[in-house]
Design an enzyme around this catalytic site. Structure first.
Site, PDB file in Angstrom:
ATOM      1  N   HIS A  71       0.818  -1.207   0.000  1.00 49.30           N
ATOM      2  CA  HIS A  71       0.000   0.000   0.000  1.00 49.30           C
ATOM      3  C   HIS A  71       0.853   1.259   0.000  1.00 49.30           C
ATOM      4  CE1 HIS A  71       0.701   0.798   4.325  1.00 49.30           C
ATOM      5  NE2 HIS A  71       0.534  -0.499   4.521  1.00 49.30           N
ATOM      6  N   CYS A  87       3.151  -4.858   6.709  1.00 48.47           N
ATOM      7  CA  CYS A  87       2.809  -4.562   5.319  1.00 48.47           C
ATOM      8  C   CYS A  87       4.014  -3.977   4.576  1.00 48.47           C
ATOM      9  CB  CYS A  87       1.646  -3.574   5.255  1.00 48.47           C
ATOM     10  SG  CYS A  87       0.059  -4.286   5.703  1.00 48.47           S
TER      11      CYS A  87
END
Length: 112
Positions: A71, A87
């Site tokens: 992301h 992440c």
């Protein structure tokens, strides 16, 4: 038609976009901190979402490992560092470029 795949190299904090075995693009990334390391292994992109809100920046691509994804970020200074909860963070302009190239189902290899 290119057959893209992604390799995330945690040791050099880079995400590589490959067409076959050839690296097409490389992007700097932020990765998981010591207590919440980025998982290694083979995954696939299972969903995509524009403007997910919060710390996820301009775009989210969810991985087949629940709660993990590639992301953007609302904190560009975090790129290149061990800061996330596992992440893979990218500059917003980079994640926007990448999302146009890789469809849902793209293979993602994360290596130490």
């Amino acid at each position: 038609m290119p057959s893209y795949r992604i390799i995330v190299d945690l040791s050099d904090r880079q995400l590589y976009l490959l067409d076959g075995n050839k690296v097409v693009r490389g992007f700097p990334v932020g990765i998981g901190k010591m207590v919440t390391r980025t998982p290694t292994g083979e995954f696939t992109i299972i969903n995509k979402q524009a403007n997910p809100g919060g710390p996820y920046g301009a775009f989210w691509m969810g991985l087949s490992k629940p709660s993990y994804g590639i992301h953007g970020t609302n904190d560009p200074s975090s790129i290149g560092r061990e800061v996330s909860r596992g992440c893979i963070r990218m500059y917003n302009q980079d994640v926007l470029a990448l999302k146009d190239l890789v469809p849902v189902g793209t293979r993602v290899t994360i290596r130490p």
